[in-house]
Design a protein around this motif. Structure first.
Motif, mmCIF file in Angstrom:
data_model
loop_
_atom_site.group_PDB
_atom_site.id
_atom_site.type_symbol
_atom_site.label_atom_id
_atom_site.label_comp_id
_atom_site.label_asym_id
_atom_site.label_seq_id
_atom_site.Cartn_x
_atom_site.Cartn_y
_atom_site.Cartn_z
ATOM 1 N N GLN A 3 1.253 -1.419 -0.030
ATOM 2 C CA GLN A 3 0.233 -0.380 -0.108
ATOM 3 C C GLN A 3 0.839 1.385 0.076
ATOM 4 O OE1 GLN A 3 -2.550 0.530 3.281
ATOM 5 N NE2 GLN A 3 -3.895 2.009 2.073
ATOM 6 N N GLU A 4 1.919 1.206 0.847
ATOM 7 C CA GLU A 4 2.866 2.330 0.650
ATOM 8 C C GLU A 4 3.651 2.468 -0.543
ATOM 9 O OE1 GLU A 4 7.021 3.996 2.769
ATOM 10 O OE2 GLU A 4 5.778 1.996 4.192
ATOM 11 N N THR A 5 3.660 1.858 -0.964
ATOM 12 C CA THR A 5 4.428 1.990 -2.372
ATOM 13 C C THR A 5 3.133 2.803 -3.721
ATOM 14 O OG1 THR A 5 6.187 0.224 -2.062
ATOM 15 C CG2 THR A 5 5.715 1.180 -4.365
ATOM 16 N N LEU A 6 2.114 2.350 -3.634
ATOM 17 C CA LEU A 6 0.495 2.227 -4.308
ATOM 18 C C LEU A 6 0.264 4.171 -4.445
ATOM 19 C CD1 LEU A 6 -1.373 -0.338 -4.550
ATOM 20 C CD2 LEU A 6 -0.197 0.383 -6.587
ATOM 21 N N LEU A 7 0.370 4.423 -2.892
ATOM 22 C CA LEU A 7 0.416 5.583 -2.250
ATOM 23 C C LEU A 7 1.398 6.687 -2.394
ATOM 24 C CD1 LEU A 7 -0.887 5.055 1.099
ATOM 25 C CD2 LEU A 7 -2.400 6.555 -0.586
ATOM 26 N N GLN A 8 2.985 5.972 -2.961
ATOM 27 C CA GLN A 8 4.017 7.167 -3.524
ATOM 28 C C GLN A 8 3.902 7.639 -4.549
ATOM 29 O OE1 GLN A 8 5.997 8.989 -2.033
ATOM 30 N NE2 GLN A 8 6.085 9.656 -3.804
ATOM 31 N N LEU A 9 3.015 6.576 -4.903
ATOM 32 C CA LEU A 9 2.770 6.175 -7.018
ATOM 33 C C LEU A 9 1.786 7.344 -6.981
ATOM 34 C CD1 LEU A 9 2.712 2.767 -7.794
ATOM 35 C CD2 LEU A 9 5.089 4.388 -9.091
ATOM 36 N N ALA A 10 0.558 7.033 -6.550
ATOM 37 C CA ALA A 10 -0.884 8.736 -5.988
ATOM 38 C C ALA A 10 -0.035 10.071 -6.046
ATOM 39 C CB ALA A 10 -1.801 7.616 -5.349
ATOM 40 N N ALA A 11 1.363 9.168 -5.416
ATOM 41 C CA ALA A 11 1.369 11.203 -5.368
ATOM 42 C C ALA A 11 2.595 11.325 -5.986
ATOM 43 C CB ALA A 11 2.273 11.282 -3.688
ATOM 44 N N ASP A 12 3.286 11.223 -6.575
ATOM 45 C CA ASP A 12 3.868 11.496 -7.987
ATOM 46 C C ASP A 12 3.207 11.828 -9.304
ATOM 47 O OD1 ASP A 12 6.221 10.228 -6.578
ATOM 48 O OD2 ASP A 12 6.914 8.628 -7.281
ATOM 49 N N GLU A 13 2.137 10.983 -9.233
ATOM 50 C CA GLU A 13 0.993 11.216 -10.408
ATOM 51 C C GLU A 13 0.683 12.263 -10.062
ATOM 52 O OE1 GLU A 13 -0.947 10.449 -14.225
ATOM 53 O OE2 GLU A 13 1.169 9.324 -13.130
ATOM 54 N N LEU A 14 0.355 12.890 -9.054
ATOM 55 C CA LEU A 14 -0.464 14.437 -8.832
ATOM 56 C C LEU A 14 0.558 15.660 -9.020
ATOM 57 C CD1 LEU A 14 -2.971 15.672 -7.587
ATOM 58 C CD2 LEU A 14 -2.218 14.694 -5.566
ATOM 59 N N ALA A 15 1.639 15.192 -8.486
ATOM 60 C CA ALA A 15 2.326 16.433 -8.436
ATOM 61 C C ALA A 15 2.724 16.289 -9.696
ATOM 62 C CB ALA A 15 3.808 15.710 -8.224
ATOM 63 N N ARG A 16 2.712 15.648 -10.996
ATOM 64 C CA ARG A 16 2.318 15.916 -12.050
ATOM 65 C C ARG A 16 1.931 16.059 -13.302
ATOM 66 N NH1 ARG A 16 5.618 11.134 -11.611
ATOM 67 N NH2 ARG A 16 3.810 9.427 -12.365
#
Length: 92
Positions: A3-16
Motif C-alpha cells: 500500500q505504501e508504494t501505491l500511495l507514493q505512486l499516486a502522490a508522484d502522479e498528482l505532482a505531475r
C-alpha cells in the motif's frame, strides 16, 4: 506491491498532473437482461471516462436509461471489443 508504494505512486502522479474537479453524473441503471453483459454489476459503481465530447458517453447514458436492450448491445459490440487483446500494465 504494498500500500505504501501505491500511495507514493499516486502522490508522484498528482505532482505531475494538474488537479481538476467535476461533478459525476449518476445514472440509475436497471439491466435489461441481467444474465448477459452489464454496464454495471448490481451493488457496484462504475465510472466511465472518455475524452471530452466522445459520443460513447452519450451512448452509455442512453443505454442505461432506455431499457430496450441497448445496454447489452453496447457492452458486447462496442465496449468489450475495445479491451480485447490488451494486457494489464504494471502500476509503475
Amino acid at each position: 506491491m504494498d500500500q505504501e508504494t501505491l500511495l507514493q505512486l499516486a502522490a508522484d502522479e498528482l505532482a505531475r498532473r494538474s488537479l481538476r474537479y467535476r461533478e459525476i453524473e449518476i445514472l440509475d441503471y436497471v439491466p435489461t437482461q441481467p444474465d448477459r453483459a452489464l454496464l454495471c454489476q448490481e451493488g457496484s459503481v462504475r465510472v466511465f471516462v472518455a475524452a471530452q465530447g466522445d459520443p460513447l458517453l452519450q451512448r452509455v447514458r442512453d443505454a442505461a436509461s432506455r431499457r430496450n436492450g441497448e445496454d447489452v448491445d453496447l457492452i458486447e459490440q462496442v465496449i468489450r471489443p475495445r479491451f480485447e487483446g490488451r494486457t494489464r500494465l504494471s502500476p509503475y
